[in-house]
Design a protein around this motif. Structure first.
Motif, PDB file in Angstrom:
ATOM      1  N   ARG A 204       0.841  -1.215   0.000  1.00 27.96           N
ATOM      2  CA  ARG A 204       0.000   0.000   0.000  1.00 27.96           C
ATOM      3  C   ARG A 204       0.875   1.263   0.000  1.00 27.96           C
ATOM      4  O   ARG A 204       0.609   2.209  -0.732  1.00 27.96           O
ATOM      5  CB  ARG A 204      -0.851  -0.020   1.265  1.00 27.96           C
ATOM      6  CG  ARG A 204      -2.215   0.572   1.109  1.00 27.96           C
ATOM      7  CD  ARG A 204      -2.896   0.542   2.440  1.00 27.96           C
ATOM      8  NE  ARG A 204      -4.277   0.121   2.316  1.00 27.96           N
ATOM      9  CZ  ARG A 204      -5.079  -0.036   3.349  1.00 27.96           C
ATOM     10  NH1 ARG A 204      -4.633   0.150   4.578  1.00 27.96           N
ATOM     11  NH2 ARG A 204      -6.322  -0.382   3.156  1.00 27.96           N
ATOM     12  N   ASP A 234      -9.036  -3.084  -0.539  1.00 34.17           N
ATOM     13  CA  ASP A 234      -8.227  -2.777  -1.728  1.00 34.17           C
ATOM     14  C   ASP A 234      -7.431  -3.996  -2.193  1.00 34.17           C
ATOM     15  O   ASP A 234      -6.504  -3.863  -2.994  1.00 34.17           O
ATOM     16  CB  ASP A 234      -7.268  -1.614  -1.425  1.00 34.17           C
ATOM     17  CG  ASP A 234      -6.338  -1.921  -0.255  1.00 34.17           C
ATOM     18  OD1 ASP A 234      -6.605  -2.901   0.487  1.00 34.17           O
ATOM     19  OD2 ASP A 234      -5.333  -1.206  -0.096  1.00 34.17           O
ATOM     20  N   PRO A 258     -11.544  -4.964  -5.405  1.00 33.36           N
ATOM     21  CA  PRO A 258     -11.758  -3.592  -4.942  1.00 33.36           C
ATOM     22  C   PRO A 258     -12.883  -2.975  -5.787  1.00 33.36           C
ATOM     23  O   PRO A 258     -12.948  -3.203  -7.006  1.00 33.36           O
ATOM     24  CB  PRO A 258     -10.409  -2.921  -5.237  1.00 33.36           C
ATOM     25  CG  PRO A 258      -9.426  -4.055  -5.334  1.00 33.36           C
ATOM     26  CD  PRO A 258     -10.187  -5.209  -5.897  1.00 33.36           C
TER      27      PRO A 258
END
Ligand SMILES: Cc1ncc(COP(=O)(O)O)c(C=O)c1O
Length: 400
Positions: A204, A234, A258
């Protein structure tokens, strides 16, 4: 008049990407095993990664009903609404996570989910980090989409799994995604949830995408495991009815996406294959029936007993298995004490002993020649016969 032999030869045009796409080496072994069986030889087949049990009865009954009532049409590309809802409910009851049905794409096995995921994510030259060894098709999905699969060598020190530290060390400006599987093929090992969380955080931070293959969920032997979906919305989570539900040939799986990718995945699915087989989706609705789940749990207990039988036997034969596999139905064994080249070993073992196992080369390049994979969903007497044959074979070759 042109004689046929004076016509120009037909051109064999082949896309450049095909040079990097390898066949599954096990297929050669399976073909040879079948040929030997056709000649009357009995083969102990520990090569193919699929359950030995039949599809549970409620699923078969649901399929028969669907067939009789003509439920064999095109459906929406992301799957029947009923199955997407059922999967959403499954995530709630099984994992305690809320996943709206709209984020679930039903696919043709998890292979379809991997195809669509790599299809929507990769541009030419994009890199995807995977463990080496890992499921062979992953690197070929990436290559087929013009990406570059980067296999990170892993060993027993990390239970053959990626770690956040490894991901950070191998990340380059071209890396866009990381793929992990837990339990994993070929090693059967788990990725601890806190390490998965660290990998997710690392990915991320670099604005990359995490893809988690949960196809062997349900097949764990030390307690339930948590879904990556707990970590955030996500992550691409891949799963399938193939393994836990004994539905390999029905070709039905799914991806949890997502939300902002759903439209693109739908567009790609529409164009690539229109829809999944309706018959299989109607059948899969019965996967969550209590009788099916009871059967799957009985199967799981049988796999655990098979693992517990096979592991010590293989260790006694001289295979090194430093990490006890906690899931799936595979044992990834180091055979360096027995052979210097595992593919030749597998071919010879099949010819001389009638035992089929998968060579390490199918799962990557890192120390592949030192490893073989045993797929153990077989009755224990069959496994015992396999062990006996391998023992005799090794003794004939001077290993005691
Ligand atoms: C880790 C992993 N992912 C995906 C697959 C593909 O399975 P399916 O397309 O049957 O769901 C397999 C099959 O062996 C696998 O081992």
């Amino acid at each position: 008049m042109n004689r046929p032999d004076s016509l120009p030869q037909t051109t064999h045009r082949l896309a450049a990407r095909m040079a990097a796409i390898e066949p599954f080496h096990v297929v050669a072994l399976v073909t040879r095993a079948k040929a030997l069986e056709a000649q009357g030889r009995n083969i102990v087949n520990m090569v193919i990664g699929e359950p030995d049990f039949p599809t549970p009865e409620p699923i078969v009954r649901a399929a028969a009903h669907a067939l009789q009532t003509g439920q064999v049409r095109y459906t929406p590309s992301l799957g029947t609404p009923a199955l997407r809802e059922a999967l959403s409910a499954w995530y709630h009851t099984r994992y305690g996570v809320q996943v709206p049905a709209e984020r679930i794409a039903v696919t043709t096995g998890s292979s379809g989910a991997l195809l669509l995921t790599t299809g929507v994510l990769l541009s030419p030259g994009d890199q995807v980090l995977t463990a080496d060894p890992s499921y062979p098709a992953n690197r070929h999905f990436v290559r087929a989409m013009e990406g570059e699969s980067v296999g990170i060598p892993v060993d027993a020190s990390t239970d053959y799994q990626l770690t956040a530290e490894l991901v950070e060390r191998h990340w380059t400006p071209r890396t866009i995604a990381v793929m992990v599987a837990s339990p994993a093929n070929p090693t059967g090992t788990l990725l601890p949830f806190d390490e998965l969380a660290r990998i997710h955080a690392a990915v991320r931070r670099r604005r990359g995408v995490l893809i988690v293959d949960e196809i062997y969920h349900g097949l764990t032997y030390g307690g339930a495991v948590r879904s990556a979906l707990e970590l955030g919305d996500d992550i691409f989570v891949i799963n399938s009815f193939s393994k836990y539900f004994c539905m390999t040939g029905w070709r039905v799986g799914w991806a949890v996406l997502p939300a902002d990718y759903v439209g693109d995945v739908e567009k790609l699915a529409q164009n690539l294959y229109i829809s999944n087989p309706e018959l299989s989706m109607q059948a899969a609705l019965a996967a969550f029936h209590p009788d099916t789940l009871a059967q799957c749990e009985r199967n799981r207990a049988a796999y655990q007993a098979q693992r517990d039988f096979l592991l010590p036997e293989l260790r006694r034969l001289g295979f090194e298995i430093p990490v006890t596999p906690q899931g799936a139905f595979y044992v990834y064994a180091n055979c360096a004490r027995l052979t210097g080249e595992s593919y030749a070993f597998c071919l010879d073992l099949l010819e001389r002993a009638g035992v089929a196992v998968a060579p390490g080369i199918d799962f990557g390049t890192h120390r592949a020649a030192e490893h073989v994979r045993f797929s153990y969903p077989k009755p224990i007497p069959v496994l015992a016969e396999g062990v006996r044959r391998i023992r005799d074979y090794l003794q004939q070759r001077g290993h005691s």
